[in-house]
Design an enzyme around this catalytic site. Structure first.
Site, PDB file in Angstrom:
ATOM      1  N   HIS A  79     -10.561  -5.405  -2.642  1.00  0.00           N
ATOM      2  CA  HIS A  79      -9.195  -5.646  -2.172  1.00  0.00           C
ATOM      3  C   HIS A  79      -9.210  -5.992  -0.693  1.00  0.00           C
ATOM      4  O   HIS A  79     -10.103  -5.585   0.046  1.00  0.00           O
ATOM      5  CB  HIS A  79      -8.298  -4.427  -2.418  1.00  0.00           C
ATOM      6  CG  HIS A  79      -8.823  -3.157  -1.831  1.00  0.00           C
ATOM      7  ND1 HIS A  79      -9.782  -2.393  -2.450  1.00  0.00           N
ATOM      8  CD2 HIS A  79      -8.539  -2.521  -0.667  1.00  0.00           C
ATOM      9  CE1 HIS A  79     -10.057  -1.333  -1.707  1.00  0.00           C
ATOM     10  NE2 HIS A  79      -9.322  -1.394  -0.601  1.00  0.00           N
ATOM     11  N   PHE A  80      -8.188  -6.724  -0.299  1.00  0.00           N
ATOM     12  CA  PHE A  80      -8.003  -7.094   1.101  1.00  0.00           C
ATOM     13  C   PHE A  80      -6.721  -6.453   1.608  1.00  0.00           C
ATOM     14  O   PHE A  80      -5.668  -6.598   0.988  1.00  0.00           O
ATOM     15  CB  PHE A  80      -7.919  -8.618   1.258  1.00  0.00           C
ATOM     16  CG  PHE A  80      -9.233  -9.304   1.011  1.00  0.00           C
ATOM     17  CD1 PHE A  80      -9.656  -9.557  -0.281  1.00  0.00           C
ATOM     18  CD2 PHE A  80     -10.044  -9.669   2.068  1.00  0.00           C
ATOM     19  CE1 PHE A  80     -10.883 -10.168  -0.519  1.00  0.00           C
ATOM     20  CE2 PHE A  80     -11.273 -10.285   1.840  1.00  0.00           C
ATOM     21  CZ  PHE A  80     -11.687 -10.531   0.542  1.00  0.00           C
ATOM     22  N   HIS A  81      -6.830  -5.755   2.730  1.00  0.00           N
ATOM     23  CA  HIS A  81      -5.659  -5.207   3.401  1.00  0.00           C
ATOM     24  C   HIS A  81      -5.082  -6.267   4.333  1.00  0.00           C
ATOM     25  O   HIS A  81      -5.840  -6.930   5.059  1.00  0.00           O
ATOM     26  CB  HIS A  81      -6.032  -4.014   4.288  1.00  0.00           C
ATOM     27  CG  HIS A  81      -6.625  -2.839   3.587  1.00  0.00           C
ATOM     28  ND1 HIS A  81      -5.925  -1.677   3.366  1.00  0.00           N
ATOM     29  CD2 HIS A  81      -7.861  -2.624   3.074  1.00  0.00           C
ATOM     30  CE1 HIS A  81      -6.705  -0.792   2.759  1.00  0.00           C
ATOM     31  NE2 HIS A  81      -7.889  -1.343   2.570  1.00  0.00           N
ATOM     32  N   ASP A  85       0.849  -1.198   0.000  1.00  0.00           N
ATOM     33  CA  ASP A  85       0.000   0.000   0.000  1.00  0.00           C
ATOM     34  C   ASP A  85       0.878   1.240   0.000  1.00  0.00           C
ATOM     35  O   ASP A  85       1.845   1.326   0.770  1.00  0.00           O
ATOM     36  CB  ASP A  85      -0.906  -0.045   1.247  1.00  0.00           C
ATOM     37  CG  ASP A  85      -2.052   0.949   1.166  1.00  0.00           C
ATOM     38  OD1 ASP A  85      -1.797   2.142   0.925  1.00  0.00           O
ATOM     39  OD2 ASP A  85      -3.199   0.528   1.352  1.00  0.00           O
ATOM     40  N   ILE A  86       0.530   2.195  -0.858  1.00  0.00           N
ATOM     41  CA  ILE A  86       1.336   3.417  -0.975  1.00  0.00           C
ATOM     42  C   ILE A  86       1.119   4.366   0.216  1.00  0.00           C
ATOM     43  O   ILE A  86       1.938   5.256   0.464  1.00  0.00           O
ATOM     44  CB  ILE A  86       1.031   4.127  -2.316  1.00  0.00           C
ATOM     45  CG1 ILE A  86       2.210   4.956  -2.772  1.00  0.00           C
ATOM     46  CG2 ILE A  86      -0.236   4.950  -2.239  1.00  0.00           C
ATOM     47  CD1 ILE A  86       2.084   5.466  -4.197  1.00  0.00           C
ATOM     48  N   ASN A 116     -12.868  -3.421   3.024  1.00  0.00           N
ATOM     49  CA  ASN A 116     -13.886  -2.372   3.089  1.00  0.00           C
ATOM     50  C   ASN A 116     -14.799  -2.489   1.872  1.00  0.00           C
ATOM     51  O   ASN A 116     -14.309  -2.591   0.745  1.00  0.00           O
ATOM     52  CB  ASN A 116     -13.221  -0.988   3.105  1.00  0.00           C
ATOM     53  CG  ASN A 116     -12.336  -0.777   4.319  1.00  0.00           C
ATOM     54  OD1 ASN A 116     -12.649  -1.249   5.403  1.00  0.00           O
ATOM     55  ND2 ASN A 116     -11.228  -0.078   4.144  1.00  0.00           N
ATOM     56  N   GLN A 126     -14.356   2.290   1.867  1.00  0.00           N
ATOM     57  CA  GLN A 126     -13.743   1.847   0.598  1.00  0.00           C
ATOM     58  C   GLN A 126     -13.541   3.064  -0.304  1.00  0.00           C
ATOM     59  O   GLN A 126     -14.498   3.659  -0.794  1.00  0.00           O
ATOM     60  CB  GLN A 126     -14.629   0.818  -0.116  1.00  0.00           C
ATOM     61  CG  GLN A 126     -13.975   0.259  -1.378  1.00  0.00           C
ATOM     62  CD  GLN A 126     -14.819  -0.814  -2.074  1.00  0.00           C
ATOM     63  OE1 GLN A 126     -16.022  -0.924  -1.824  1.00  0.00           O
ATOM     64  NE2 GLN A 126     -14.195  -1.587  -2.938  1.00  0.00           N
TER      65      GLN A 126
HETATM   66  P1  5GP Z   1      -9.718   1.353   0.840  1.00  0.00           P
HETATM   67  O1  5GP Z   1      -9.940   2.569   1.694  1.00  0.00           O
HETATM   68  O2  5GP Z   1     -10.399   1.487  -0.506  1.00  0.00           O
HETATM   69  O3  5GP Z   1     -10.062   0.072   1.546  1.00  0.00           O
HETATM   70  O4  5GP Z   1      -8.162   1.279   0.597  1.00  0.00           O
HETATM   71  C1  5GP Z   1      -7.542   1.678  -0.565  1.00  0.00           C
HETATM   72  C2  5GP Z   1      -6.061   1.624  -0.306  1.00  0.00           C
HETATM   73  O5  5GP Z   1      -5.403   1.761  -1.547  1.00  0.00           O
HETATM   74  C3  5GP Z   1      -5.548   2.739   0.597  1.00  0.00           C
HETATM   75  O6  5GP Z   1      -4.939   2.179   1.748  1.00  0.00           O
HETATM   76  C4  5GP Z   1      -4.567   3.494  -0.274  1.00  0.00           C
HETATM   77  O7  5GP Z   1      -3.410   3.921   0.416  1.00  0.00           O
HETATM   78  C5  5GP Z   1      -4.229   2.479  -1.355  1.00  0.00           C
HETATM   79  N1  5GP Z   1      -3.873   3.094  -2.612  1.00  0.00           N
HETATM   80  C6  5GP Z   1      -4.585   4.049  -3.272  1.00  0.00           C
HETATM   81  N2  5GP Z   1      -3.957   4.394  -4.402  1.00  0.00           N
HETATM   82  C7  5GP Z   1      -2.838   3.644  -4.456  1.00  0.00           C
HETATM   83  C8  5GP Z   1      -1.763   3.558  -5.406  1.00  0.00           C
HETATM   84  O8  5GP Z   1      -1.717   4.255  -6.413  1.00  0.00           O
HETATM   85  N3  5GP Z   1      -0.781   2.653  -5.149  1.00  0.00           N
HETATM   86  C9  5GP Z   1      -0.803   1.848  -4.039  1.00  0.00           C
HETATM   87  N4  5GP Z   1       0.197   1.005  -3.883  1.00  0.00           N
HETATM   88  N5  5GP Z   1      -1.785   1.907  -3.128  1.00  0.00           N
HETATM   89  C10 5GP Z   1      -2.796   2.794  -3.329  1.00  0.00           C
END
Ligand code: 5GP
Ligand code: ZN
Length: 138
Positions: free
Chosen positions: A101-103, A32-33, A88, A95
């Site tokens: 996606h899974f963290h 994750d970035i 999420n 989300q």
């Molecule tokens: P969500 O809130 O949708 O469950 O999580 C999305 C995740 O994607 C966030 O933790 C965010 O940091 C990550 N993310 C968003 N854009 C990018 C990207 O361009 N590259 C990477 N590696 N992670 C991303």
């Protein structure tokens, strides 16, 4: 959100850079970035689905197999005290990227992440009503 304007689909298509951890024909895992702990990893299907319940069970099973393998690798590499696996679904649930996606989030004692868990008790009779409502939708 369709696959066309999806940032994760662009990663799958190698249109934007990503720090890959694992890749096969079906699954991609990457760092994750915007991590909330070192080693925070995301695991996705290459195919675009928005939410968990929109994903065909067989594909989700293949993702689950990879999730186990990647969680094991993250735990072995980062040696956290524990980890969360988080998915999420929908904006209201946090989300931000509309591609399932899974963290995998390494956790350490006292790190304070997710410290607020606003649990409450059901009013009399409500737990049964809600269970019935959900069972009727299976
Ligand atoms: P969500 O809130 O949708 O469950 O999580 C999305 C995740 O994607 C966030 O933790 C965010 O940091 C990550 N993310 C968003 N854009 C990018 C990207 O361009 N590259 C990477 N590696 N992670 C991303
Ligand atoms: Zn996508």
């Amino acid at each position: 959100m369709s696959g066309d304007d999806c940032i994760f689909c662009k990663m799958v298509a190698d249109q934007i850079p990503v720090t890959k951890i694992y890749e096969d024909e079906i699954v991609l895992a990457f760092l994750d970035i915007g991590p909330i702990s070192d080693g925070h990893t995301l695991v996705i299907l290459k195919q675009h689905f928005e939410k968990l319940h929109e994903c065909p069970p067989q594909l989700l099973g293949q993702l689950a197999s990879c999730l186990i393998k990647i969680a094991r690798a993250v735990a072995s590499a980062m040696k956290p005290d524990g980890y969360n696996v988080l998915c999420n679904n929908g904006r209201a649930a946090g989300q931000l990227v509309g591609h399932l996606h899974f963290h995998i989030i390494p956790r350490n004692s006292g790190d304070g992440l997710f410290s607020r868990w606003p649990a409450y008790k059901y009013e009399e009779g409500k737990i049964g009503e809600i269970a019935t409502r959900i069972r009727k939708n299976l």
